[in-house]
Design an enzyme around this catalytic site. Sequence first.
Site, mmCIF file in Angstrom:
data_model
loop_
_atom_site.group_PDB
_atom_site.id
_atom_site.type_symbol
_atom_site.label_atom_id
_atom_site.label_comp_id
_atom_site.label_asym_id
_atom_site.label_seq_id
_atom_site.Cartn_x
_atom_site.Cartn_y
_atom_site.Cartn_z
ATOM 1 N N ASN A 13 61.274 23.326 17.943
ATOM 2 C CA ASN A 13 59.926 23.286 18.502
ATOM 3 C C ASN A 13 59.088 24.328 17.765
ATOM 4 O O ASN A 13 59.227 25.521 18.009
ATOM 5 C CB ASN A 13 60.004 23.595 20.009
ATOM 6 C CG ASN A 13 58.633 23.745 20.635
ATOM 7 O OD1 ASN A 13 57.623 23.350 20.050
ATOM 8 N ND2 ASN A 13 58.586 24.314 21.836
ATOM 9 N N LYS A 15 55.928 24.847 17.899
ATOM 10 C CA LYS A 15 54.766 25.340 18.651
ATOM 11 C C LYS A 15 53.518 25.307 17.757
ATOM 12 O O LYS A 15 53.419 24.450 16.885
ATOM 13 C CB LYS A 15 55.062 26.723 19.217
ATOM 14 C CG LYS A 15 56.398 26.730 19.993
ATOM 15 C CD LYS A 15 56.658 27.964 20.779
ATOM 16 C CE LYS A 15 58.007 27.813 21.491
ATOM 17 N NZ LYS A 15 58.291 28.929 22.385
ATOM 18 N N HIS A 99 56.788 21.421 28.615
ATOM 19 C CA HIS A 99 57.262 22.725 28.122
ATOM 20 C C HIS A 99 56.656 23.844 28.982
ATOM 21 O O HIS A 99 55.532 23.719 29.465
ATOM 22 C CB HIS A 99 56.865 22.904 26.656
ATOM 23 C CG HIS A 99 57.482 24.118 26.044
ATOM 24 N ND1 HIS A 99 56.920 25.367 26.169
ATOM 25 C CD2 HIS A 99 58.634 24.287 25.354
ATOM 26 C CE1 HIS A 99 57.699 26.254 25.554
ATOM 27 N NE2 HIS A 99 58.746 25.619 25.056
ATOM 28 N N GLU A 101 55.269 26.516 28.273
ATOM 29 C CA GLU A 101 53.946 26.986 27.838
ATOM 30 C C GLU A 101 52.844 26.035 28.304
ATOM 31 O O GLU A 101 51.741 26.458 28.637
ATOM 32 C CB GLU A 101 53.944 27.179 26.309
ATOM 33 C CG GLU A 101 54.704 28.442 25.938
ATOM 34 C CD GLU A 101 55.455 28.377 24.624
ATOM 35 O OE1 GLU A 101 55.112 27.562 23.756
ATOM 36 O OE2 GLU A 101 56.424 29.166 24.474
ATOM 37 N N GLU A 171 65.123 25.455 30.077
ATOM 38 C CA GLU A 171 64.608 26.620 29.364
ATOM 39 C C GLU A 171 64.154 27.669 30.375
ATOM 40 O O GLU A 171 63.027 27.602 30.888
ATOM 41 C CB GLU A 171 63.420 26.215 28.492
ATOM 42 C CG GLU A 171 63.763 25.193 27.433
ATOM 43 C CD GLU A 171 62.786 25.266 26.256
ATOM 44 O OE1 GLU A 171 63.251 25.492 25.145
ATOM 45 O OE2 GLU A 171 61.578 25.127 26.475
ATOM 46 N N GLY A 177 61.383 33.099 23.692
ATOM 47 C CA GLY A 177 60.670 34.004 22.789
ATOM 48 C C GLY A 177 60.890 35.472 23.089
ATOM 49 O O GLY A 177 60.177 36.333 22.589
ATOM 50 N N SER A 216 65.595 31.502 23.121
ATOM 51 C CA SER A 216 66.219 32.453 22.183
ATOM 52 C C SER A 216 67.558 31.969 21.635
ATOM 53 O O SER A 216 68.484 32.765 21.464
ATOM 54 C CB SER A 216 66.339 33.833 22.826
ATOM 55 O OG SER A 216 65.050 34.335 23.156
HETATM 56 P P1 PGA Z 1 62.541 30.330 21.500
HETATM 57 O O1 PGA Z 1 61.659 29.122 22.128
HETATM 58 O O2 PGA Z 1 63.744 29.725 20.850
HETATM 59 O O3 PGA Z 1 61.623 31.003 20.530
HETATM 60 O O4 PGA Z 1 62.913 31.224 22.655
HETATM 61 C C1 PGA Z 1 62.287 28.024 22.748
HETATM 62 C C2 PGA Z 1 61.245 27.056 23.266
HETATM 63 O O5 PGA Z 1 60.195 27.504 23.770
HETATM 64 O O6 PGA Z 1 61.435 25.826 23.192
#
Ligand code: PGA
Length: 255
Positions: A13, A15, A99, A101, A171, A177, A216
């Site tokens: 992903n 983003k 997601h 976000e 998640e 992140g 992560s």
């Molecule tokens: P990350 O993001 O691997 O940077 O923690 C995962 C995601 O938001 O899908």
Amino acid sequence: MGNAARKPIIVGNWKLQKTIAQALELVTELKNALTQVRDVEVGVAPVFTAIASVAKRLEGTPIAVAGQDCYWEDAGAFTGEVSAPMLKDAGASHVIIGHSERRHLFGELDAAVNLKLKAALRTGLVPIVCVGETEKERDAGETMGRVGAQLDGALAGIEADAAGKIVIAYEPVWAIGTGRTATNAQAQEVHAFIRGRLRERVGAVAETMRIQYGGSVKPDNVAGLMAEPDIDGALVGGASLTADSFIKIVRFKRT
Ligand code: PGA
């Protein structure tokens, strides 16, 4: 991994990152390194403006292209939106829905996730439906309640035959992140809960549904997570932005 009926699925992903030129540079490296990968379903989710170019570059390879979101109507007066058929037209075969976000920064509710999921299914895109609790919810002992409610909201009205195509991504918001991955056991506990809830909702088809972990994921923690019986893949943010780390993640079995 629990079940041979479930092919692992690992999706990057990206983003809001990478211009078309940067996206093409990355997928060219992925394409060269991952042509032979058949035992893992691999995908990348670029920004909307790069999807068509990336899909073209990946034609004839096993690497799929995913949208990061879609609107629930197919077309019409919806300024700024991108629909599931438009994603398909650009070359996407998968789409991430709900997601964290989208939920937390853009106020997306379970009802919208449900409509988007139905749009993806009727278009023939593989939906990746994200669920996960915040740190506050985990600390308050509300993890299963929150994840269960998100699943119920997303899957309302979805029949068993359609459900088999859906991928769920667990998640935990506190792990996205942050560099703070859930432990293998913490992730497995929620994945098992999710599979149980899926079984209640759609029956035996739940055994064939893939549940990805996200938050992560890195080359050095992916194998441990993937060894858990109900973890069938990964949704990877930061570590999917460079070819080297994403390739290592996809090849987790061989590292
Ligand atoms: P990350 O993001 O691997 O940077 O923690 C995962 C995601 O938001 O899908």
